[in-house]
Scaffold this motif. Structure first.
Motif, PDB file in Angstrom:
ATOM      1  N   SER A   3     -21.436 -22.379 -19.216  1.00  0.00           N
ATOM      2  CA  SER A   3     -20.101 -22.956 -19.299  1.00  0.00           C
ATOM      3  C   SER A   3     -19.700 -23.117 -20.753  1.00  0.00           C
ATOM      4  CB  SER A   3     -20.080 -24.309 -18.609  1.00  0.00           C
ATOM      5  OG  SER A   3     -20.794 -25.239 -19.378  1.00  0.00           O
ATOM      6  N   ILE A   4     -18.479 -22.757 -21.049  1.00  0.00           N
ATOM      7  CA  ILE A   4     -17.974 -22.835 -22.422  1.00  0.00           C
ATOM      8  C   ILE A   4     -17.220 -24.135 -22.585  1.00  0.00           C
ATOM      9  CG2 ILE A   4     -16.291 -21.808 -23.998  1.00  0.00           C
ATOM     10  CD1 ILE A   4     -17.188 -19.088 -22.733  1.00  0.00           C
ATOM     11  N   LYS A   5     -17.483 -24.784 -23.700  1.00  0.00           N
ATOM     12  CA  LYS A   5     -16.775 -26.037 -23.983  1.00  0.00           C
ATOM     13  C   LYS A   5     -15.307 -25.731 -24.218  1.00  0.00           C
ATOM     14  CE  LYS A   5     -20.636 -25.732 -27.012  1.00  0.00           C
ATOM     15  NZ  LYS A   5     -21.091 -25.425 -28.370  1.00  0.00           N
ATOM     16  N   VAL A   6     -14.458 -26.501 -23.611  1.00  0.00           N
ATOM     17  CA  VAL A   6     -13.031 -26.318 -23.831  1.00  0.00           C
ATOM     18  C   VAL A   6     -12.420 -27.680 -24.128  1.00  0.00           C
ATOM     19  CG1 VAL A   6     -12.897 -24.365 -22.234  1.00  0.00           C
ATOM     20  CG2 VAL A   6     -12.336 -26.656 -21.410  1.00  0.00           C
ATOM     21  N   VAL A   7     -11.254 -27.663 -24.776  1.00  0.00           N
ATOM     22  CA  VAL A   7     -10.496 -28.912 -24.909  1.00  0.00           C
ATOM     23  C   VAL A   7      -9.093 -28.684 -24.377  1.00  0.00           C
ATOM     24  CG1 VAL A   7     -11.821 -29.661 -26.938  1.00  0.00           C
ATOM     25  CG2 VAL A   7      -9.594 -28.568 -27.240  1.00  0.00           C
ATOM     26  N   LEU A 198      -9.026 -20.060 -31.102  1.00  0.00           N
ATOM     27  CA  LEU A 198      -9.051 -20.614 -32.458  1.00  0.00           C
ATOM     28  C   LEU A 198      -9.495 -22.076 -32.429  1.00  0.00           C
ATOM     29  CD1 LEU A 198      -5.843 -18.888 -33.866  1.00  0.00           C
ATOM     30  CD2 LEU A 198      -8.240 -18.277 -34.290  1.00  0.00           C
ATOM     31  N   THR A 199     -10.408 -22.403 -33.292  1.00  0.00           N
ATOM     32  CA  THR A 199     -11.065 -23.712 -33.402  1.00  0.00           C
ATOM     33  C   THR A 199     -11.964 -24.001 -32.213  1.00  0.00           C
ATOM     34  OG1 THR A 199      -9.105 -24.504 -34.581  1.00  0.00           O
ATOM     35  CG2 THR A 199     -10.791 -26.125 -34.088  1.00  0.00           C
ATOM     36  N   VAL A 200     -11.373 -23.998 -31.018  1.00  0.00           N
ATOM     37  CA  VAL A 200     -12.157 -24.284 -29.807  1.00  0.00           C
ATOM     38  C   VAL A 200     -11.399 -23.677 -28.617  1.00  0.00           C
ATOM     39  CG1 VAL A 200     -11.039 -26.561 -29.617  1.00  0.00           C
ATOM     40  CG2 VAL A 200     -13.214 -26.178 -28.449  1.00  0.00           C
ATOM     41  N   ILE A 222     -14.081 -26.777 -39.038  1.00  0.00           N
ATOM     42  CA  ILE A 222     -14.233 -28.184 -38.662  1.00  0.00           C
ATOM     43  C   ILE A 222     -15.686 -28.633 -38.797  1.00  0.00           C
ATOM     44  CG2 ILE A 222     -12.229 -28.189 -37.109  1.00  0.00           C
ATOM     45  CD1 ILE A 222     -14.243 -28.188 -34.796  1.00  0.00           C
ATOM     46  N   SER A 223     -15.855 -29.920 -38.960  1.00  0.00           N
ATOM     47  CA  SER A 223     -17.194 -30.490 -39.139  1.00  0.00           C
ATOM     48  C   SER A 223     -17.780 -30.872 -37.777  1.00  0.00           C
ATOM     49  CB  SER A 223     -17.112 -31.728 -40.020  1.00  0.00           C
ATOM     50  OG  SER A 223     -16.397 -32.755 -39.341  1.00  0.00           O
ATOM     51  N   ARG A 224     -19.088 -31.077 -37.785  1.00  0.00           N
ATOM     52  CA  ARG A 224     -19.771 -31.521 -36.568  1.00  0.00           C
ATOM     53  C   ARG A 224     -19.186 -32.837 -36.050  1.00  0.00           C
ATOM     54  NH1 ARG A 224     -24.118 -30.586 -33.773  1.00  0.00           N
ATOM     55  NH2 ARG A 224     -24.608 -28.838 -35.138  1.00  0.00           N
ATOM     56  N   GLU A 225     -18.981 -33.792 -36.963  1.00  0.00           N
ATOM     57  CA  GLU A 225     -18.485 -35.112 -36.558  1.00  0.00           C
ATOM     58  C   GLU A 225     -17.116 -34.981 -35.883  1.00  0.00           C
ATOM     59  OE1 GLU A 225     -19.654 -34.352 -39.525  1.00  0.00           O
ATOM     60  OE2 GLU A 225     -21.481 -35.553 -39.647  1.00  0.00           O
ATOM     61  N   GLU A 233     -19.451 -29.713 -29.117  1.00  0.00           N
ATOM     62  CA  GLU A 233     -20.372 -29.418 -30.218  1.00  0.00           C
ATOM     63  C   GLU A 233     -19.799 -28.279 -31.051  1.00  0.00           C
ATOM     64  OE1 GLU A 233     -23.410 -30.771 -31.232  1.00  0.00           O
ATOM     65  OE2 GLU A 233     -22.639 -32.352 -29.922  1.00  0.00           O
ATOM     66  N   PRO A 234     -20.033 -28.297 -32.363  1.00  0.00           N
ATOM     67  CA  PRO A 234     -19.534 -27.170 -33.160  1.00  0.00           C
ATOM     68  C   PRO A 234     -20.258 -25.881 -32.755  1.00  0.00           C
ATOM     69  CG  PRO A 234     -20.899 -28.629 -34.494  1.00  0.00           C
ATOM     70  CD  PRO A 234     -20.742 -29.287 -33.163  1.00  0.00           C
ATOM     71  N   PHE A 235     -19.654 -24.768 -33.041  1.00  0.00           N
ATOM     72  CA  PHE A 235     -20.209 -23.475 -32.646  1.00  0.00           C
ATOM     73  C   PHE A 235     -21.180 -22.980 -33.711  1.00  0.00           C
ATOM     74  CE2 PHE A 235     -16.263 -24.181 -30.501  1.00  0.00           C
ATOM     75  CZ  PHE A 235     -16.572 -23.828 -29.196  1.00  0.00           C
ATOM     76  N   ASP A 236     -22.217 -22.276 -33.241  1.00  0.00           N
ATOM     77  CA  ASP A 236     -23.263 -21.809 -34.163  1.00  0.00           C
ATOM     78  C   ASP A 236     -22.907 -20.452 -34.757  1.00  0.00           C
ATOM     79  OD1 ASP A 236     -24.953 -24.002 -33.991  1.00  0.00           O
ATOM     80  OD2 ASP A 236     -25.855 -23.256 -32.126  1.00  0.00           O
ATOM     81  N   TYR A 237     -21.975 -20.479 -35.693  1.00  0.00           N
ATOM     82  CA  TYR A 237     -21.613 -19.243 -36.390  1.00  0.00           C
ATOM     83  C   TYR A 237     -22.824 -18.734 -37.167  1.00  0.00           C
ATOM     84  CZ  TYR A 237     -16.660 -20.380 -35.554  1.00  0.00           C
ATOM     85  OH  TYR A 237     -15.447 -20.652 -34.993  1.00  0.00           O
ATOM     86  N   GLU A 238     -22.921 -17.424 -37.305  1.00  0.00           N
ATOM     87  CA  GLU A 238     -24.016 -16.812 -38.068  1.00  0.00           C
ATOM     88  C   GLU A 238     -23.585 -16.572 -39.507  1.00  0.00           C
ATOM     89  OE1 GLU A 238     -26.909 -14.620 -36.984  1.00  0.00           O
ATOM     90  OE2 GLU A 238     -26.954 -15.659 -35.048  1.00  0.00           O
TER      91      GLU A 238
END
Lengths: 246, 246
Positions: A3-7, A198-200, A222-225, A233-238
């Protein structure tokens, strides 16, 4: 697929407002530069060009709407040109209220990227031939679209729908005609082969078929906080990537 | 090493002016975003962090001067944070004239990047310990520096010189204390381990020792025609990279 986090649209609007508010202080110019870059980078992943093959398709047809989604498309076009593609922009309703939009156009002129306007409403399809077009970028409407869709965009989308099986469409943030929360509910809507959230991701992304559509998140600013505050949760970009395939 | 194309200070100033002039229409915010990003990307190439090793050094100490070179450093710091580094910024002479500089600071606050100010002139070195600092970013003076160097920067540079053998320095566009055309001619100057030339190398880059200093070009935002007009060929960046090792 996990499941993908959505807002929700409401939270996503709040995120945008806070990012550009007095406390965080991002500017539209900065966010648009990074967002447009991330869409261009997605295209290099999904539709790489082979420098060794001069005969391969290199055209990318970008349709820019009147708002910020369109601005992301204009920035994307510039980066694509620098990455070796042949972007062609169709921008039928130019935003005159903000001088920055005129500057985005000047920048494309500088790179000799062709820009069609409303004067080309009869012949824009001549520039969008499946035989030389790698993909279409749908930067028409985003986040704040509410039906009904007006002209000239309704006709444009109808033409794009007719082309969907021949040329893949990359949608910026929200596929045009989709409701940000409820997905493809309007009369006319795009079915993208690639979605760059974009963003989330927004709730409508749950309506894409992961077997048919690649889903990316871009806009790494964006920051983790901050993500946690909005419930994800922030995304794990490489590395230095500005997009992540979900 | 093959000869690197350079442009004189006069031409480089003209390039900047044209890029942000009415015809091309880039904004400072856009160019600074891309320039700062390119410096951060260079650091990931030269000083990669290994996510699997939680004990490795991750601090990057960025010294931002009062002008645009400093602004590039502020943007670089933000991207470094997103790339997993621990940037620490020392910004002893804040630019108050342009609201955008305050916004760059707010953005760093948002990411919880520590920013030392002139109030930390006695203790800033406490934050720059060789045992946990991967590299220093010299974003003090660039292009328009003319000797003599004033305080507090002269003392700062003297301290950096004493650290040069212990912590590598990454210089943004022009190493501090160097003349853009004539190189290290002032009383006090940095000897960088990495130089990131922006848009195109300046004549002073001929004074780096290629055996000791890695030379990159970043700031990928000009067209072939524009480069040719100023007497050089555009650089062959790879993929979506914003920097190229020369």
């Amino acid at each position: 697929m996990s499941s993908i986090k959505v807002v929700s649209s409401k939270l996503a609007a709040e995120i945008d407002q806070e990012l550009m508010g007095p406390q965080i202080g991002f500017t539209l110019q900065q966010l648009m530069e990074l967002a447009g870059f991330s869409v261009a980078q997605t295209i290099t992943h999904e539709f790489p060009i082979n420098k060794a093959n001069p005969n391969m398709k290199k055209n990318v047809f970008i349709i820019a709407g009147p708002g910020n989604n369109g601005g992301d498309g204009l920035v994307c076009a510039r980066h694509l040109k620098l990455f070796g593609y042949n972007p062609i922009v169709y921008y039928p309703r130019r935003t005159e209220k903000q001088p920055f939009y005129k500057q985005l156009i000047s920048q494309l002129d500088f790179f000799k990227v062709p820009i069609l306007s409303q004067d080309d409403s009869d012949n824009w399809l001549d520039y969008l031939k499946p035989e030389n077009t790698l993909c279409i970028v749908d930067a028409i409407f985003g986040f704040s679209f509410k039906p009904p869709m007006r002209e000239p965009f309704k006709s444009i989308v109808d033409h794009l729908i007719a082309l969907e099986d021949k040329v893949p469409i990359v949608a910026v943030d929200i596929p045009t005609g989709w409701d940000v929360d409820q997905g493809p509910i309007s009369e006319t809507f795009i079915t993208p082969k690639v979605l760059v959230s974009l963003t989330v991701p927004k709730p409508c992304s749950a309506f894409i078929n992961p077997k048919l559509t690649s889903h990316y998140v871009g806009g790494r600013f964006i920051s983790r906080e901050f993500a946690n505050k909005f419930g994800f949760e922030p995304f794990d970009y490489e590395g230095t990537d500005q997009v992540l395939k979900l």
